[in-house]
Write a protein that holds these residues in place. Structure first.
Motif, mmCIF file in Angstrom:
data_model
loop_
_atom_site.group_PDB
_atom_site.id
_atom_site.type_symbol
_atom_site.label_atom_id
_atom_site.label_comp_id
_atom_site.label_asym_id
_atom_site.label_seq_id
_atom_site.Cartn_x
_atom_site.Cartn_y
_atom_site.Cartn_z
ATOM 1 N N ASP A 1 -2.136 7.441 -1.859
ATOM 2 C CA ASP A 1 -1.241 8.394 -1.048
ATOM 3 C C ASP A 1 0.016 8.786 -2.176
ATOM 4 O O ASP A 1 0.895 9.545 -2.035
ATOM 5 N N ALA A 2 0.128 7.617 -3.312
ATOM 6 C CA ALA A 2 1.494 8.051 -3.932
ATOM 7 C C ALA A 2 0.897 7.123 -5.229
ATOM 8 O O ALA A 2 0.239 6.248 -5.560
ATOM 9 N N ASP A 3 1.614 7.619 -6.386
ATOM 10 C CA ASP A 3 1.946 6.703 -7.700
ATOM 11 C C ASP A 3 2.446 5.455 -7.253
ATOM 12 O O ASP A 3 3.205 5.231 -6.604
ATOM 13 N N CYS B 1 -4.264 3.987 -7.454
ATOM 14 C CA CYS B 1 -3.123 4.711 -7.045
ATOM 15 C C CYS B 1 -3.740 6.259 -7.176
ATOM 16 O O CYS B 1 -4.559 6.759 -7.416
ATOM 17 N N ARG B 2 -2.658 7.069 -6.558
ATOM 18 C CA ARG B 2 -2.918 8.361 -6.477
ATOM 19 C C ARG B 2 -3.199 9.095 -7.929
ATOM 20 O O ARG B 2 -4.128 9.614 -7.923
ATOM 21 N N TRP B 3 -2.320 8.920 -8.664
ATOM 22 C CA TRP B 3 -2.665 9.643 -10.056
ATOM 23 C C TRP B 3 -2.758 8.319 -11.196
ATOM 24 O O TRP B 3 -3.655 7.970 -11.687
ATOM 25 N N SER B 4 -1.332 7.927 -11.297
ATOM 26 C CA SER B 4 -0.980 6.887 -12.402
ATOM 27 C C SER B 4 -0.657 5.557 -11.649
ATOM 28 O O SER B 4 -0.070 5.261 -10.577
ATOM 29 N N GLY B 5 -0.835 4.427 -12.314
ATOM 30 C CA GLY B 5 -0.486 3.134 -11.977
ATOM 31 C C GLY B 5 0.978 2.876 -12.081
ATOM 32 O O GLY B 5 1.651 2.564 -11.120
ATOM 33 N N PHE B 6 1.399 3.387 -13.428
ATOM 34 C CA PHE B 6 2.699 3.272 -13.653
ATOM 35 C C PHE B 6 3.511 4.531 -14.358
ATOM 36 O O PHE B 6 2.548 5.020 -15.196
ATOM 37 N N GLU B 7 4.166 5.202 -13.598
ATOM 38 C CA GLU B 7 4.787 6.647 -14.170
ATOM 39 C C GLU B 7 6.033 6.305 -14.842
ATOM 40 O O GLU B 7 7.054 5.787 -14.126
ATOM 41 N N ILE B 8 6.279 6.600 -16.132
ATOM 42 C CA ILE B 8 7.507 6.277 -16.584
ATOM 43 C C ILE B 8 8.101 7.426 -17.204
ATOM 44 O O ILE B 8 7.634 8.304 -17.949
ATOM 45 N N GLY B 9 9.390 7.853 -16.362
ATOM 46 C CA GLY B 9 10.073 9.128 -16.914
ATOM 47 C C GLY B 9 11.339 8.977 -17.293
ATOM 48 O O GLY B 9 12.032 9.940 -17.779
ATOM 49 N N GLY B 10 11.794 7.784 -17.393
ATOM 50 C CA GLY B 10 13.296 7.497 -18.119
ATOM 51 C C GLY B 10 13.119 7.191 -19.351
ATOM 52 O O GLY B 10 12.087 7.214 -20.250
ATOM 53 N N ASP B 11 14.046 6.554 -19.912
ATOM 54 C CA ASP B 11 14.256 6.058 -21.491
ATOM 55 C C ASP B 11 14.664 4.710 -21.288
ATOM 56 O O ASP B 11 15.232 4.145 -20.660
ATOM 57 N N GLY B 12 14.190 4.083 -22.450
ATOM 58 C CA GLY B 12 14.501 2.663 -22.759
ATOM 59 C C GLY B 12 13.911 1.478 -21.927
ATOM 60 O O GLY B 12 14.342 0.577 -21.867
ATOM 61 N N ASN B 13 12.900 1.734 -21.055
ATOM 62 C CA ASN B 13 12.138 1.342 -20.315
ATOM 63 C C ASN B 13 10.940 0.441 -20.973
ATOM 64 O O ASN B 13 10.385 0.849 -22.015
ATOM 65 N N GLU B 14 10.570 -0.874 -20.372
ATOM 66 C CA GLU B 14 9.743 -1.512 -20.835
ATOM 67 C C GLU B 14 8.626 -2.365 -20.001
ATOM 68 O O GLU B 14 9.158 -2.826 -18.765
ATOM 69 N N THR C 1 0.819 -1.287 -0.052
ATOM 70 C CA THR C 1 0.088 -0.011 -0.041
ATOM 71 C C THR C 1 0.638 1.325 0.113
ATOM 72 O O THR C 1 0.427 2.143 0.195
ATOM 73 N N SER C 2 2.060 1.210 -0.405
ATOM 74 C CA SER C 2 2.941 2.283 -0.475
ATOM 75 C C SER C 2 3.504 2.207 -2.026
ATOM 76 O O SER C 2 3.427 1.154 -2.621
ATOM 77 N N GLY C 3 4.002 3.493 -2.562
ATOM 78 C CA GLY C 3 4.702 3.431 -3.823
ATOM 79 C C GLY C 3 5.750 2.674 -3.818
ATOM 80 O O GLY C 3 6.637 2.721 -2.890
ATOM 81 N N LEU C 4 6.112 2.478 -5.338
ATOM 82 C CA LEU C 4 7.671 1.939 -5.594
ATOM 83 C C LEU C 4 8.445 2.941 -6.462
ATOM 84 O O LEU C 4 8.012 3.058 -7.575
#
Length: 416
Positions: free
Chosen positions: A106-108, A127-140, A74-77
Protein backbone atom coordinates in the motif's frame (compact mmCIF):
# COMPACT_ATOMS: atom_id res chain seq x y z
CA UNK A 1 34.81 -13.85 -7.53
CA UNK A 2 35.59 -14.15 -3.85
CA UNK A 3 32.69 -12.41 -2.14
CA UNK A 4 33.49 -9.98 0.66
CA UNK A 5 31.11 -9.40 3.53
CA UNK A 6 29.24 -6.11 3.62
CA UNK A 7 31.24 -5.12 6.69
CA UNK A 8 34.57 -5.85 5.00
CA UNK A 9 33.49 -4.08 1.81
CA UNK A 10 32.42 -1.04 3.82
CA UNK A 11 35.87 -0.88 5.38
CA UNK A 12 37.46 -0.68 1.92
CA UNK A 13 35.39 2.24 0.74
CA UNK A 14 36.32 5.90 1.10
CA UNK A 15 35.10 7.61 4.23
CA UNK A 16 31.78 9.41 3.92
CA UNK A 17 30.70 12.12 6.37
CA UNK A 18 28.23 10.43 8.68
CA UNK A 19 27.04 9.91 12.21
CA UNK A 20 30.65 9.46 13.30
CA UNK A 21 30.53 13.22 13.63
CA UNK A 22 29.58 14.08 17.18
CA UNK A 23 25.95 13.35 17.91
CA UNK A 24 24.48 15.63 20.54
CA UNK A 25 20.82 14.80 20.09
CA UNK A 26 18.27 12.45 21.63
CA UNK A 27 18.12 8.72 20.92
CA UNK A 28 14.66 7.22 20.44
CA UNK A 29 13.82 3.50 20.34
CA UNK A 30 11.23 1.61 18.28
CA UNK A 31 10.04 -1.95 19.00
CA UNK A 32 7.08 -3.28 16.98
CA UNK A 33 6.40 -6.07 19.48
CA UNK A 34 6.80 -4.56 22.94
CA UNK A 35 6.68 -0.83 22.17
CA UNK A 36 3.99 1.71 23.10
CA UNK A 37 3.41 4.96 21.21
CA UNK A 38 2.28 6.60 24.45
CA UNK A 39 5.70 5.95 26.01
CA UNK A 40 8.59 8.42 26.02
CA UNK A 41 10.57 6.44 23.45
CA UNK A 42 13.91 7.50 24.94
CA UNK A 43 14.95 4.07 26.20
CA UNK A 44 14.62 0.44 25.16
CA UNK A 45 12.16 -0.11 28.02
CA UNK A 46 10.00 2.84 26.86
CA UNK A 47 10.23 2.24 23.09
CA UNK A 48 7.66 3.47 20.59
CA UNK A 49 5.70 0.91 18.61
CA UNK A 50 4.72 2.31 15.20
CA UNK A 51 6.23 3.97 12.14
CA UNK A 52 3.57 6.68 12.33
CA UNK A 53 5.03 7.74 15.67
CA UNK A 54 8.50 8.01 14.13
CA UNK A 55 7.21 9.93 11.11
CA UNK A 56 5.37 12.46 13.25
CA UNK A 57 8.17 12.95 15.80
CA UNK A 58 9.83 16.37 15.98
CA UNK A 59 13.30 15.07 15.13
CA UNK A 60 16.24 17.46 15.20
CA UNK A 61 19.78 17.41 13.75
CA UNK A 62 21.87 14.95 15.74
CA UNK A 63 18.90 12.80 16.85
CA UNK A 64 18.99 9.00 16.47
CA UNK A 65 16.17 6.52 15.96
CA UNK A 66 17.10 2.94 16.89
CA UNK A 67 14.94 0.11 15.49
CA UNK A 68 14.93 -3.17 17.38
CA UNK A 69 16.09 -6.09 15.29
CA UNK A 70 13.31 -8.57 14.63
CA UNK A 71 10.67 -5.83 14.45
CA UNK A 72 8.17 -5.95 11.58
CA UNK A 73 5.99 -3.18 10.13
CA UNK A 74 3.39 -3.14 7.33
CA UNK A 75 2.99 0.59 6.75
CA UNK A 76 5.35 3.09 5.18
CA UNK A 77 7.84 5.35 6.94
CA UNK A 78 8.03 8.94 5.65
CA UNK A 79 10.92 11.09 6.90
CA UNK A 80 10.41 14.83 6.41
CA UNK A 81 12.75 16.31 9.02
CA UNK A 82 16.30 17.33 8.09
CA UNK A 83 19.66 17.02 9.75
CA UNK A 84 22.80 18.87 8.77
CA UNK A 85 26.07 17.72 7.24
CA UNK A 86 27.72 17.94 10.69
CA UNK A 87 24.74 16.44 12.55
CA UNK A 88 22.73 14.04 10.38
CA UNK A 89 19.64 12.35 11.74
CA UNK A 90 20.52 8.70 12.19
CA UNK A 91 18.50 5.50 11.89
CA UNK A 92 20.30 2.43 13.22
CA UNK A 93 19.54 -1.07 14.58
CA UNK A 94 19.80 -2.36 18.14
CA UNK A 95 19.43 -5.77 19.71
CA UNK A 96 20.05 -9.12 18.00
CA UNK A 97 18.46 -10.98 15.12
CA UNK A 98 17.38 -9.96 11.60
CA UNK A 99 17.05 -6.33 10.54
CA UNK A 100 13.77 -4.61 11.25
CA UNK A 101 11.53 -5.26 8.23
CA UNK A 102 9.15 -2.81 6.58
CA UNK A 103 6.76 -4.25 3.98
CA UNK A 104 3.33 -3.80 2.45
CA UNK A 105 2.15 -2.97 -1.08
CA UNK A 106 0.00 0.00 0.00
CA UNK A 107 2.99 2.35 0.36
CA UNK A 108 6.63 2.82 -0.51
CA UNK A 109 8.42 1.45 2.52
CA UNK A 110 10.90 4.22 3.41
CA UNK A 111 10.46 7.68 1.86
CA UNK A 112 13.15 10.25 2.63
CA UNK A 113 11.94 13.78 1.85
CA UNK A 114 14.37 15.54 4.20
CA UNK A 115 18.10 16.10 3.95
CA UNK A 116 21.10 14.64 5.76
CA UNK A 117 19.74 11.35 7.03
CA UNK A 118 22.04 8.38 7.65
CA UNK A 119 19.96 5.22 7.46
CA UNK A 120 21.25 1.75 8.32
CA UNK A 121 19.87 -1.50 9.63
CA UNK A 122 16.49 -1.58 7.85
CA UNK A 123 15.05 -4.07 5.36
CA UNK A 124 12.40 -2.93 2.85
CA UNK A 125 10.57 -5.87 1.27
CA UNK A 126 7.56 -6.22 -1.04
CA UNK A 127 6.72 -2.51 -1.05
CA UNK A 128 4.28 -0.67 -3.31
CA UNK A 129 6.95 0.61 -5.69
CA UNK A 130 10.31 1.24 -4.05
CA UNK A 131 11.95 -0.09 -0.94
CA UNK A 132 13.77 3.19 -0.27
CA UNK A 133 12.76 6.42 -2.02
CA UNK A 134 15.30 9.23 -1.65
CA UNK A 135 14.10 12.69 -2.60
CA UNK A 136 16.34 14.94 -0.52
CA UNK A 137 20.02 15.87 -0.53
CA UNK A 138 23.04 14.57 1.35
CA UNK A 139 21.38 11.38 2.58
CA UNK A 140 23.17 8.06 3.06
CA UNK A 141 21.89 4.50 2.95
CA UNK A 142 24.49 2.13 4.38
CA UNK A 143 24.03 -1.53 5.23
CA UNK A 144 20.35 -1.64 4.27
CA UNK A 145 18.54 -4.46 2.50
CA UNK A 146 15.83 -4.29 -0.17
CA UNK A 147 14.06 -7.14 -1.93
CA UNK A 148 10.90 -7.96 -3.95
CA UNK A 149 10.26 -4.34 -4.99
CA UNK A 150 9.97 -2.66 -8.38
CA UNK A 151 13.02 -0.63 -7.35
CA UNK A 152 15.15 -1.53 -4.37
CA UNK A 153 16.33 2.09 -4.11
CA UNK A 154 14.77 4.95 -6.08
CA UNK A 155 16.49 8.34 -6.15
CA UNK A 156 13.89 10.81 -7.43
CA UNK A 157 14.61 13.76 -9.75
CA UNK A 158 14.92 15.99 -6.67
CA UNK A 159 17.41 13.63 -4.98
CA UNK A 160 21.03 14.74 -5.28
CA UNK A 161 24.38 14.15 -3.58
CA UNK A 162 23.08 11.01 -1.87
CA UNK A 163 25.09 7.85 -1.16
CA UNK A 164 23.97 4.22 -1.36
CA UNK A 165 26.74 1.98 -0.10
CA UNK A 166 27.59 -1.40 1.43
CA UNK A 167 23.97 -2.57 1.01
CA UNK A 168 22.37 -5.76 -0.31
CA UNK A 169 19.68 -5.36 -2.98
CA UNK A 170 18.26 -8.76 -3.87
CA UNK A 171 15.51 -9.93 -6.27
CA UNK A 172 13.91 -6.58 -6.90
CA UNK A 173 12.04 -8.31 -9.66
CA UNK A 174 8.67 -6.66 -10.25
CA UNK A 175 7.56 -4.53 -13.21
CA UNK A 176 5.76 -1.19 -13.01
CA UNK A 177 4.78 -1.19 -16.70
CA UNK A 178 4.27 -4.51 -18.45
CA UNK A 179 1.81 -4.32 -21.34
CA UNK A 180 1.63 -5.46 -24.95
CA UNK A 181 3.35 -3.23 -27.47
CA UNK A 182 4.68 0.28 -27.14
CA UNK A 183 8.31 -0.55 -26.29
CA UNK A 184 7.63 0.84 -22.82
CA UNK A 185 7.88 -1.96 -20.25
CA UNK A 186 9.82 -0.88 -17.18
CA UNK A 187 10.82 -2.18 -13.78
CA UNK A 188 12.98 -4.65 -11.84
CA UNK A 189 15.65 -2.15 -10.74
CA UNK A 190 18.21 -2.69 -8.01
CA UNK A 191 18.80 1.07 -8.05
CA UNK A 192 16.96 3.64 -10.19
CA UNK A 193 18.64 7.04 -10.41
CA UNK A 194 16.61 9.99 -11.66
CA UNK A 195 18.66 12.54 -9.68
CA UNK A 196 22.14 14.02 -10.03
CA UNK A 197 25.54 13.65 -8.33
CA UNK A 198 24.71 10.49 -6.39
CA UNK A 199 27.21 7.77 -5.39
CA UNK A 200 26.34 4.06 -5.58
CA UNK A 201 29.30 2.11 -4.20
CA UNK A 202 30.25 -1.16 -2.56
CA UNK A 203 26.82 -2.77 -2.90
CA UNK A 204 25.83 -6.32 -3.80
CA UNK A 205 23.00 -6.29 -6.36
CA UNK A 206 21.44 -9.55 -7.55
CA UNK A 207 18.37 -10.84 -9.37
CA UNK A 208 17.13 -7.62 -11.00
CA UNK A 209 14.99 -9.09 -13.79
CA UNK A 210 11.35 -9.86 -14.48
CA UNK A 211 9.16 -11.12 -17.31
CA UNK A 212 8.31 -8.46 -19.87
CA UNK A 213 5.70 -8.59 -22.63
CA UNK A 214 7.78 -6.21 -24.76
CA UNK A 215 11.26 -7.65 -24.22
CA UNK A 216 10.83 -11.17 -22.86
CA UNK A 217 12.63 -10.13 -19.68
CA UNK A 218 13.81 -6.76 -18.45
CA UNK A 219 15.58 -5.17 -15.50
CA UNK A 220 18.85 -3.57 -14.41
CA UNK A 221 21.16 -3.51 -11.42
CA UNK A 222 21.51 0.27 -11.80
CA UNK A 223 19.27 2.22 -14.20
CA UNK A 224 19.93 5.90 -14.87
CA UNK A 225 17.18 8.00 -16.43
CA UNK A 226 17.47 11.80 -16.54
CA UNK A 227 20.32 11.69 -14.00
CA UNK A 228 23.65 13.52 -14.41
CA UNK A 229 27.12 12.95 -12.93
CA UNK A 230 26.23 9.88 -10.90
CA UNK A 231 29.10 7.59 -9.87
CA UNK A 232 28.53 3.82 -9.79
CA UNK A 233 31.65 2.13 -8.45
CA UNK A 234 32.96 -0.98 -6.70
CA UNK A 235 29.67 -2.88 -6.86
CA UNK A 236 29.22 -6.65 -7.16
CA UNK A 237 26.49 -7.57 -9.65
CA UNK A 238 25.18 -11.11 -10.10
CA UNK A 239 22.39 -12.48 -12.29
CA UNK A 240 20.85 -9.16 -13.28
CA UNK A 241 19.31 -8.65 -16.74
CA UNK A 242 21.55 -5.64 -17.41
CA UNK A 243 24.15 -4.06 -15.21
CA UNK A 244 23.29 -0.56 -16.39
CA UNK A 245 21.04 1.07 -18.94
CA UNK A 246 20.91 4.82 -19.53
CA UNK A 247 18.32 7.11 -21.08
CA UNK A 248 16.86 10.62 -21.00
CA UNK A 249 13.58 12.20 -22.02
CA UNK A 250 13.74 14.75 -24.80
CA UNK A 251 14.64 18.03 -23.18
CA UNK A 252 16.29 16.25 -20.24
CA UNK A 253 19.85 14.94 -19.85
CA UNK A 254 21.72 11.96 -18.46
CA UNK A 255 25.22 13.32 -18.82
CA UNK A 256 28.58 12.46 -17.31
CA UNK A 257 27.75 9.24 -15.46
CA UNK A 258 30.73 7.09 -14.40
CA UNK A 259 30.96 3.29 -13.94
CA UNK A 260 34.20 2.05 -12.41
CA UNK A 261 35.62 -1.02 -10.66
CA UNK A 262 32.40 -3.03 -10.86
CA UNK A 263 32.37 -6.84 -11.07
CA UNK A 264 29.51 -8.20 -13.18
CA UNK A 265 28.69 -11.91 -13.55
CA UNK A 266 25.62 -13.87 -14.53
CA UNK A 267 24.52 -17.43 -15.15
CA UNK A 268 21.33 -16.29 -16.88
CA UNK A 269 20.63 -17.07 -20.54
CA UNK A 270 20.76 -13.41 -21.54
CA UNK A 271 22.24 -10.21 -20.21
CA UNK A 272 24.42 -7.17 -20.84
CA UNK A 273 26.87 -4.90 -19.10
CA UNK A 274 26.06 -1.41 -20.46
CA UNK A 275 23.44 -0.02 -22.83
CA UNK A 276 23.46 3.62 -23.96
CA UNK A 277 21.98 5.68 -26.77
CA UNK A 278 22.78 8.37 -29.30
CA UNK A 279 20.60 11.27 -30.50
CA UNK A 280 18.41 9.24 -32.85
CA UNK A 281 16.94 7.13 -30.05
CA UNK A 282 13.70 8.16 -28.35
CA UNK A 283 15.50 8.35 -24.96
CA UNK A 284 18.78 9.69 -26.35
CA UNK A 285 21.25 11.23 -26.55
CA UNK A 286 22.97 10.09 -23.36
CA UNK A 287 26.22 12.03 -23.34
CA UNK A 288 29.55 11.57 -21.62
CA UNK A 289 29.15 8.09 -20.13
CA UNK A 290 32.48 6.69 -18.87
CA UNK A 291 33.16 3.01 -18.08
CA UNK A 292 36.59 2.10 -16.71
CA UNK A 293 38.19 -0.82 -14.84
CA UNK A 294 35.13 -3.08 -14.90
CA UNK A 295 35.33 -6.90 -15.00
CA UNK A 296 32.47 -8.68 -16.77
CA UNK A 297 31.69 -12.38 -17.30
CA UNK A 298 28.41 -13.24 -19.09
CA UNK A 299 28.93 -16.64 -20.73
CA UNK A 300 25.50 -17.28 -22.30
CA UNK A 301 25.05 -16.81 -26.06
CA UNK A 302 22.36 -14.11 -25.83
CA UNK A 303 24.63 -11.56 -24.15
CA UNK A 304 26.41 -8.34 -25.05
CA UNK A 305 29.20 -6.46 -23.38
CA UNK A 306 28.20 -2.92 -24.34
CA UNK A 307 25.93 -1.27 -26.89
CA UNK A 308 26.16 2.33 -28.09
CA UNK A 309 23.54 2.79 -30.78
CA UNK A 310 21.40 5.29 -32.72
CA UNK A 311 24.24 7.72 -33.27
CA UNK A 312 27.16 6.54 -31.15
CA UNK A 313 30.15 8.88 -30.90
CA UNK A 314 33.12 9.45 -28.58
CA UNK A 315 31.03 12.14 -26.87
CA UNK A 316 28.44 9.47 -26.04
CA UNK A 317 30.64 6.70 -24.56
CA UNK A 318 34.25 6.33 -23.43
CA UNK A 319 35.68 2.98 -22.26
CA UNK A 320 39.10 2.27 -20.75
CA UNK A 321 40.81 -0.61 -18.95
CA UNK A 322 37.87 -3.04 -18.93
CA UNK A 323 37.90 -6.85 -19.13
CA UNK A 324 34.75 -8.17 -20.82
CA UNK A 325 34.01 -11.83 -21.55
CA UNK A 326 30.62 -12.65 -23.08
CA UNK A 327 29.17 -15.59 -24.95
CA UNK A 328 27.57 -13.26 -27.49
CA UNK A 329 28.75 -9.88 -28.77
CA UNK A 330 31.63 -8.06 -27.07
CA UNK A 331 30.40 -4.63 -28.09
CA UNK A 332 28.28 -2.84 -30.69
CA UNK A 333 28.58 0.67 -32.09
CA UNK A 334 27.29 2.69 -35.00
CA UNK A 335 27.92 6.24 -36.20
CA UNK A 336 31.37 7.53 -35.30
CA UNK A 337 31.72 4.84 -32.65
CA UNK A 338 32.72 4.90 -29.00
CA UNK A 339 36.10 6.03 -27.66
CA UNK A 340 37.47 2.64 -26.53
CA UNK A 341 40.96 1.52 -25.50
CA UNK A 342 43.21 -0.56 -23.24
CA UNK A 343 40.77 -3.40 -22.67
CA UNK A 344 40.57 -7.17 -23.12
CA UNK A 345 37.57 -8.83 -24.78
CA UNK A 346 36.55 -12.41 -25.43
CA UNK A 347 33.35 -13.12 -27.38
CA UNK A 348 31.89 -14.89 -30.40
CA UNK A 349 31.65 -11.63 -32.33
CA UNK A 350 32.03 -7.87 -32.04
CA UNK A 351 30.92 -4.80 -33.97
CA UNK A 352 33.25 -2.02 -32.90
CA UNK A 353 36.76 -0.80 -33.63
CA UNK A 354 39.32 -1.89 -31.06
CA UNK A 355 41.42 0.86 -29.49
CA UNK A 356 45.21 0.82 -29.98
CA UNK A 357 45.88 -1.12 -26.75
CA UNK A 358 42.76 -3.31 -26.73
CA UNK A 359 42.88 -6.99 -27.70
CA UNK A 360 40.61 -9.93 -28.32
CA UNK A 361 42.00 -12.66 -26.06
CA UNK A 362 41.23 -14.88 -23.10
CA UNK A 363 41.86 -12.73 -20.00
CA UNK A 364 42.45 -15.84 -17.87
CA UNK A 365 40.06 -15.20 -15.03
CA UNK A 366 40.74 -17.39 -11.99
CA UNK A 367 37.31 -18.98 -12.44
CA UNK A 368 33.78 -18.31 -13.65
CA UNK A 369 33.01 -16.61 -10.34
CA UNK A 370 36.43 -15.20 -9.40
CA UNK A 371 37.37 -12.50 -11.91
CA UNK A 372 40.87 -11.94 -10.62
CA UNK A 373 43.58 -12.47 -13.23
CA UNK A 374 45.86 -15.50 -13.45
CA UNK A 375 49.56 -15.18 -14.29
CA UNK A 376 50.09 -14.62 -18.00
CA UNK A 377 46.78 -12.77 -18.47
CA UNK A 378 46.88 -10.26 -21.35
CA UNK A 379 45.03 -7.85 -19.04
CA UNK A 380 48.05 -7.56 -16.70
CA UNK A 381 49.70 -4.18 -17.25
CA UNK A 382 47.41 -3.38 -20.18
CA UNK A 383 45.57 -0.46 -18.60
CA UNK A 384 46.33 3.17 -19.21
CA UNK A 385 47.07 5.47 -16.29
CA UNK A 386 43.96 7.58 -15.78
CA UNK A 387 43.34 10.80 -13.90
CA UNK A 388 40.85 10.56 -10.99
CA UNK A 389 38.12 12.22 -13.06
CA UNK A 390 37.87 9.01 -15.07
CA UNK A 391 36.74 6.94 -12.09
CA UNK A 392 34.83 9.46 -10.02
CA UNK A 393 37.46 11.15 -7.86
CA UNK A 394 40.70 10.45 -6.00
CA UNK A 395 38.95 8.81 -3.05
CA UNK A 396 37.60 6.11 -5.37
CA UNK A 397 40.99 5.28 -6.90
CA UNK A 398 41.27 1.73 -5.54
CA UNK A 399 40.36 -1.61 -7.03
CA UNK A 400 37.30 -3.50 -5.84
CA UNK A 401 39.38 -5.26 -3.16
CA UNK A 402 40.74 -1.96 -1.80
CA UNK A 403 44.19 -2.05 -3.43
CA UNK A 404 45.59 1.28 -4.70
CA UNK A 405 46.16 1.62 -8.42
CA UNK A 406 49.77 1.06 -9.53
CA UNK A 407 51.55 3.36 -11.96
CA UNK A 408 50.79 0.99 -14.81
CA UNK A 409 47.44 -0.56 -13.95
CA UNK A 410 45.95 -3.85 -15.00
CA UNK A 411 42.73 -3.84 -16.99
CA UNK A 412 39.68 -4.86 -15.00
CA UNK A 413 38.33 -4.31 -11.49
CA UNK A 414 41.19 -6.17 -9.74
CA UNK A 415 44.84 -5.12 -9.51
CA UNK A 416 47.75 -7.41 -8.68
Amino acid sequence: MRLLSVAVMASLLPAVPSAALAQAGTTYYVDSKAGNDAAAGTGAATAWKSLDKVGSADLKPGDTVSFKRGSSFTSGLTLTASGTAAKPIVIQPYGTGPLAKISGTDADCVVVKGNHWRISGLRASGCRWSGFEIGGDGNELVGVQADRNIAGVFVTPSGSRNTIRASVLTDNNRMSVNDDGGDNDSGAFGVLLNGDDNLVTGNTITGSFAKSKDYGTDGAAVEIFNGDRNRVTHNTSRNNETFTELGAQKGKTATGNVFAFNVVTSSRSRGSFLITRGPRHVVGPVKGTVAVHNSVYLPARDTIGWSCHDGCAPSILKLRNNVIVVGGEAGWEDGKGADEDSSVYKARKAKFKLGPKSVMADPKFVSRTDLRLRPGSPALGRGRTLTPAWYGGKALGKDIAGKPLPGTPDAGAYQR
